[in-house]
Design a protein around this motif. Sequence first.
Motif, PDB file in Angstrom:
ATOM      1  N   TRP A 457       0.915  -1.204  -0.103  1.00  0.00           N
ATOM      2  CA  TRP A 457       0.082   0.042  -0.273  1.00  0.00           C
ATOM      3  C   TRP A 457       0.958   1.153   0.077  1.00  0.00           C
ATOM      4  N   GLN A 458       0.771   2.214  -0.918  1.00  0.00           N
ATOM      5  CA  GLN A 458       1.598   3.337  -1.094  1.00  0.00           C
ATOM      6  C   GLN A 458       3.078   3.084  -1.061  1.00  0.00           C
ATOM      7  N   ALA A 459       3.553   1.784  -1.740  1.00  0.00           N
ATOM      8  CA  ALA A 459       5.041   1.544  -1.870  1.00  0.00           C
ATOM      9  C   ALA A 459       5.488   1.105  -3.056  1.00  0.00           C
ATOM     10  N   LYS A 460       6.775   0.971  -3.310  1.00  0.00           N
ATOM     11  CA  LYS A 460       7.400   0.889  -4.568  1.00  0.00           C
ATOM     12  C   LYS A 460       8.391  -0.234  -4.307  1.00  0.00           C
ATOM     13  N   ARG A 461       8.248  -1.405  -5.249  1.00  0.00           N
ATOM     14  CA  ARG A 461       8.960  -2.633  -5.118  1.00  0.00           C
ATOM     15  C   ARG A 461      10.537  -2.338  -4.865  1.00  0.00           C
ATOM     16  N   ASP A 462      10.856  -1.468  -5.723  1.00  0.00           N
ATOM     17  CA  ASP A 462      12.486  -1.359  -5.554  1.00  0.00           C
ATOM     18  C   ASP A 462      12.851  -0.739  -3.966  1.00  0.00           C
ATOM     19  N   MET A 463      12.090  -0.261  -3.104  1.00  0.00           N
ATOM     20  CA  MET A 463      12.103   0.241  -1.931  1.00  0.00           C
ATOM     21  C   MET A 463      12.952  -0.869  -0.971  1.00  0.00           C
ATOM     22  N   TYR A 464      12.612  -2.238  -1.361  1.00  0.00           N
ATOM     23  CA  TYR A 464      13.095  -3.270  -0.631  1.00  0.00           C
ATOM     24  C   TYR A 464      14.162  -4.052  -1.150  1.00  0.00           C
ATOM     25  N   ASN A 465      14.725  -3.464  -2.401  1.00  0.00           N
ATOM     26  CA  ASN A 465      15.884  -4.164  -2.911  1.00  0.00           C
ATOM     27  C   ASN A 465      17.096  -4.302  -1.953  1.00  0.00           C
ATOM     28  N   ILE A 466      17.858  -5.196  -2.051  1.00  0.00           N
ATOM     29  CA  ILE A 466      19.165  -5.288  -1.258  1.00  0.00           C
ATOM     30  C   ILE A 466      20.211  -4.300  -1.538  1.00  0.00           C
ATOM     31  N   ASP A 467      20.084  -3.715  -2.636  1.00  0.00           N
ATOM     32  CA  ASP A 467      21.140  -2.428  -2.843  1.00  0.00           C
ATOM     33  C   ASP A 467      21.007  -1.446  -1.707  1.00  0.00           C
ATOM     34  N   HIS A 468      19.889  -1.246  -1.122  1.00  0.00           N
ATOM     35  CA  HIS A 468      19.568  -0.424  -0.118  1.00  0.00           C
ATOM     36  C   HIS A 468      20.444  -1.030   1.186  1.00  0.00           C
ATOM     37  N   ASP A 469      20.835  -0.133   1.972  1.00  0.00           N
ATOM     38  CA  ASP A 469      21.572  -0.465   3.210  1.00  0.00           C
ATOM     39  C   ASP A 469      20.611  -0.223   4.254  1.00  0.00           C
ATOM     40  N   ALA A 488      10.380  -7.615  15.314  1.00  0.00           N
ATOM     41  CA  ALA A 488      11.735  -7.285  14.731  1.00  0.00           C
ATOM     42  C   ALA A 488      12.702  -8.195  15.319  1.00  0.00           C
ATOM     43  N   GLN A 489      12.646  -8.343  16.476  1.00  0.00           N
ATOM     44  CA  GLN A 489      13.835  -9.103  17.228  1.00  0.00           C
ATOM     45  C   GLN A 489      13.930 -10.595  16.654  1.00  0.00           C
ATOM     46  N   ALA A 490      12.641 -10.860  16.716  1.00  0.00           N
ATOM     47  CA  ALA A 490      12.467 -12.491  16.085  1.00  0.00           C
ATOM     48  C   ALA A 490      12.859 -12.696  14.589  1.00  0.00           C
ATOM     49  N   GLN A 491      12.862 -11.687  13.861  1.00  0.00           N
ATOM     50  CA  GLN A 491      13.119 -11.785  12.360  1.00  0.00           C
ATOM     51  C   GLN A 491      14.754 -11.173  12.207  1.00  0.00           C
ATOM     52  N   MET A 501      10.850   7.333  21.997  1.00  0.00           N
ATOM     53  CA  MET A 501      10.552   8.419  22.003  1.00  0.00           C
ATOM     54  C   MET A 501       8.935   8.587  21.931  1.00  0.00           C
ATOM     55  N   GLY A 502       8.358   8.581  23.371  1.00  0.00           N
ATOM     56  CA  GLY A 502       7.057   8.618  23.361  1.00  0.00           C
ATOM     57  C   GLY A 502       6.320   7.330  22.809  1.00  0.00           C
ATOM     58  N   LYS A 503       5.426   7.355  22.052  1.00  0.00           N
ATOM     59  CA  LYS A 503       5.034   6.312  21.354  1.00  0.00           C
ATOM     60  C   LYS A 503       5.717   5.942  20.179  1.00  0.00           C
ATOM     61  N   TYR A 504       6.873   6.149  19.938  1.00  0.00           N
ATOM     62  CA  TYR A 504       7.748   5.597  18.926  1.00  0.00           C
ATOM     63  C   TYR A 504       8.842   5.046  19.330  1.00  0.00           C
ATOM     64  N   THR A 505       9.504   4.108  18.587  1.00  0.00           N
ATOM     65  CA  THR A 505      10.719   3.359  19.067  1.00  0.00           C
ATOM     66  C   THR A 505      11.535   3.356  17.761  1.00  0.00           C
ATOM     67  N   VAL A 506      12.827   3.431  17.853  1.00  0.00           N
ATOM     68  CA  VAL A 506      13.736   3.275  16.866  1.00  0.00           C
ATOM     69  C   VAL A 506      14.919   2.130  17.299  1.00  0.00           C
ATOM     70  N   LEU A 507      15.155   1.243  16.285  1.00  0.00           N
ATOM     71  CA  LEU A 507      15.889   0.092  16.824  1.00  0.00           C
ATOM     72  C   LEU A 507      16.850   0.163  15.684  1.00  0.00           C
ATOM     73  N   LEU A 508      18.163   0.330  16.136  1.00  0.00           N
ATOM     74  CA  LEU A 508      19.310   0.141  15.350  1.00  0.00           C
ATOM     75  C   LEU A 508      20.096  -1.158  15.280  1.00  0.00           C
ATOM     76  N   TYR A 509      20.435  -1.451  14.009  1.00  0.00           N
ATOM     77  CA  TYR A 509      21.138  -2.496  13.558  1.00  0.00           C
ATOM     78  C   TYR A 509      22.549  -2.563  12.988  1.00  0.00           C
ATOM     79  N   ASP A 510      23.390  -3.380  13.129  1.00  0.00           N
ATOM     80  CA  ASP A 510      24.803  -3.613  12.550  1.00  0.00           C
ATOM     81  C   ASP A 510      24.858  -4.358  11.219  1.00  0.00           C
ATOM     82  N   LYS A 511      23.731  -4.252  10.687  1.00  0.00           N
ATOM     83  CA  LYS A 511      23.518  -5.411   9.411  1.00  0.00           C
ATOM     84  C   LYS A 511      22.610  -4.677   8.410  1.00  0.00           C
ATOM     85  N   ASN A 512      22.663  -4.915   7.237  1.00  0.00           N
ATOM     86  CA  ASN A 512      21.701  -4.821   6.419  1.00  0.00           C
ATOM     87  C   ASN A 512      20.186  -5.534   6.520  1.00  0.00           C
ATOM     88  N   LEU A 513      19.154  -4.846   6.819  1.00  0.00           N
ATOM     89  CA  LEU A 513      18.105  -5.604   7.149  1.00  0.00           C
ATOM     90  C   LEU A 513      17.409  -6.148   6.034  1.00  0.00           C
TER      91      LEU A 513
END
Length: 521
Positions: A457-469, A488-491, A501-513
Amino acid sequence: MRGDLLRRRLLIGLGVAVAAAGLFLAYLRMARAFPINGDGGSNALQAWDMFHGNPLLTGWTLSDVSFWSTELLQYGLVQYVTGVSADQIHVTAAITYVLIILFAAALARGRATGREAWFRVGVVLAILLLPVPGTGYQTLLSSPNHTGTAVPLLLAWWAVDRLAEKRWMPVVVAVVLGWGAIGDNLITFVGALPLMVVCALRAIRSRGAERVRDLMLVAAGLVSILLSHAGLWLLHEKLDGFHAPKPPIELSPVGEWPDRAWMTARMVGVIFGTHRPGWQPPALELTLSALHAIGFLVAFGAVLLTGWRMLRFRADRIDAVLAVAICCNLGAEIVSTLSVDLMAARLIAPVLPMAAVLAGRLAGPWLARQDAGRAVQWGRGVLAGVLVAFTVTLVAYSPPRAPGSEGQEVADFLEARGLRYGIGAYWMSNNITVTTERKVTVAPVVGGGDKLLPYCWQAKRDMYNIDHDARFVVLELDRPYYGTPEQAQAQFGPWVERHDMGKYTVLLYDKNLLDGFPSPC
């Protein structure tokens, strides 16, 4: 004499231009009272892609209303000045509402001149000039949400009214309605179908050139439907254009109709300004609600009067089309499974300008009568008082400016940390991309089982290309449907950092998701 006429027209044109500029600034201020959301951000990115090598939006899955032939074109043009930014969405919303006022005034005026023309336009302004704060701003001055659909509708009705003697008028009507319906199928139901019904009924009793004109307009409505369906088929099936899911609309159970009718009435209150949910001081809200109620009652009376004239076969063609279109739009809300809540007022947004036009066309001649009795004089005084009150409020009231986007603090954090690509809950994805002016890109996801999935929904296929880090995940803790930290942790395994940050959370990783991420739609 001819020079005086030219001078008068130039002065009127200059006055309209100055007034339009002033209205634009006022409505821009109102539009900025709310942050942009995921829908508006998505539309902005689609427009940018359209004007930068992908006009058919190949690879995109849009919403069930594409806006491809309407507001996305407007977005793309505005972006030549503003670029992709949160303010671009506000600027476009303000332009759209000014266009609606101008086209509504032109259609209400019709062929009238002199005092009658001014009264017709005055009634339109009294109804449209001052949107209600809060839900009204979000409905009429926000992301594409059917408000802009009124523009092609008003253009088509103007062509029917003012180009009636032109043999090519039905062609213009068919093209305008068909092109608009490619972007928003609502035009078929509140444009083409009312036109066909009214003109078919008129053709039964009309004779000569009038019957031919009515039959040609029936054909124009039918052709517009065929054009829109053929256009969408070509885009989807033959030209590898965007994909847009069909809205799952069905008849609602009859037992729900009374409740749906009550909520639809409240939605009408939102767009007309009679329902004001606590955004201004109580005394001011009560006064403005009462003044808006006058406009609503005039519009309601215009619809009833037009219906009575239709039963007696005395209604003007455009008046009848407007009245039937209003009833179709409101009736669909009551008997279908379309959303009914105050935020769903966007679905009936075209009712407001159509009702304003009908009110102007019927009340204007009465107010302009030469033999003005006491009732007419009172009517003129009320119209003048409403216009003065609304103009003063428009100039004096300055709503506080909101942050650029929902979750602006998350966008600022990501940009400050130098993070450039990630995935996130839909309402915290494309809007972050836009508010950071594409310095940070967030691809939208949704929760599914024990993992996150591409959001179809409201997304483009190449947004999920592995070329993006992709190195981060943004989630909304109060909207678990779009994904949770546990998924996210299970995956992806344990995160390196977590920032709440209030109702938001940001999870940082050291790999390309995106390495091994599920295939997009």
